[in-house]
Enzyme design. Structure first.
Site: not given
Length: 319
Positions: A188, A192
């Site tokens: 993640y 991002k």
């Protein structure tokens, strides 16, 4: 909630009947069936935008659910007097992203703003993180930003080349995990962080065509973060729910409107009642020997420079 009527393609999208900051604009919001995306869609509609509500309708594990949250949000918007249409395609595929843009153009005749928001989690410590869990998060978050942006940008570039330069806006969704890192979220955090890089490149490439591209790093209570913010689930005594996703939407709506003229290539952190301009990598202390260093010399120089550099923020979960 107001209804905008829209301008001719390539107009500024700031007029329209009923007023509102986004009256006349057509806005796509991905992952808009719940949480932040739903809050954004409703906030744009409240400011007069016509909204394409995209959601694949999957659970946190990426498995499709039986209901259609996108259709439910569309009904909410219509019940309040707004205009919206649902899109249930997979925007991490080229066909799905192309059909998303086509839905806006076919339904409302134009596209002014794209809000990339779709995502889900598969958290693991790195040694336990499987390849498919890495790929799945990269696909939804990073590829799911790239493909809608690519197809929307192609439309706006064609409009500009045809003499109808748009006042177009893209708002991408990064995270504090992408800016500082987050223990147990290597996939993640990497996705991002990649979204920030994509934002900077898109802003530089698309400015000539009337497109501004920014990103937000939100902190709010959603399905993905409800465990993180479990201690704030109860309604606050003062009436202000600091972790409500609706707190993030105002800056997203402003960035997606014509009123944000001149703002591009920036990242904003939004949480509760706070908005912060995030400042990324830039040159810090420097040493230049004007010749090749030996490893020992390079190490000595590096330690001296670190002594003069700012201390980086702590990785989330490392304290």
């Amino acid at each position: 909630m107001t209804q905008g009527t829209g301008n001719a393609a390539g107009g500024n999208g700031s007029g329209g009947e009923g007023g509102g900051l986004c009256a006349g604009r057509v806005v796509i919001v991905t992952g808009a069936g719940r949480g932040l995306g739903r809050a954004h869609a409703l906030a744009f509609a409240a400011e007069g935008a016509r909204v394409v509500v995209n959601d694949l309708g999957v659970g946190l594990d990426g498995v499709p659910a039986a209901d259609s949250p996108a259709a439910q949000v569309v009904e909410e918007i219509r019940a309040l007097g707004g205009e919206a249409v649902a899109h249930g395609g997979d925007i991490a595929t080229s066909d799905g992203a192309a059909s998303l843009v086509a839905t806006a153009l076919d339904t409302f005749g134009r596209l002014d703003t794209l809000v990339n928001n779709a995502g889900f989690l598969r958290d693991r410590m790195l040694v336990n993180l499987d390849e498919d869990e890495w790929d799945a998060v990269m696909r939804v978050h990073l590829k799911g930003h790239f493909l809608p942006l690519k197809h929307a940008a192609a439309h706006w570039r064609a409009e500009a080349k045809a003499g109808r330069t748009p006042v177009a806006r893209v708002v991408n969704t990064s995270s504090g995990a992408g800016l500082l890192g987050s223990v147990g979220q290597g996939n993640y955090s990497a996705a991002k962080a990649g979204i920030v890089g994509l934002t900077l490149v898109a802003a530089a490439e698309m400015g000539r065509y009337g497109v501004q591209v920014n990103a937000v790093a939100p902190a709010a209570r959603t399905r993905m973060t409800e465990q993180t913010f479990a201690d704030t689930m109860a309604a606050p005594e003062d009436g202000f729910d600091a972790m409500a996703p609706e707190n993030v939407s105002p800056v997203v709506v402003w960035l997606g409107s014509a009123a944000s003229d001149g703002v591009t290539g920036r990242v904003f952190e939004a949480e509760a009642g706070r908005i912060t301009v995030m400042e990324g990598w830039r040159p810090g202390p420097t040493a230049d020997k004007a010749a090749r260093w030996t490893p020992s010399e390079a190490g000595e120089a590096a330690r001296e420079l670190l002594g003069r550099a700012e201390t980086p923020g702590a990785v989330y979960g490392s304290q």
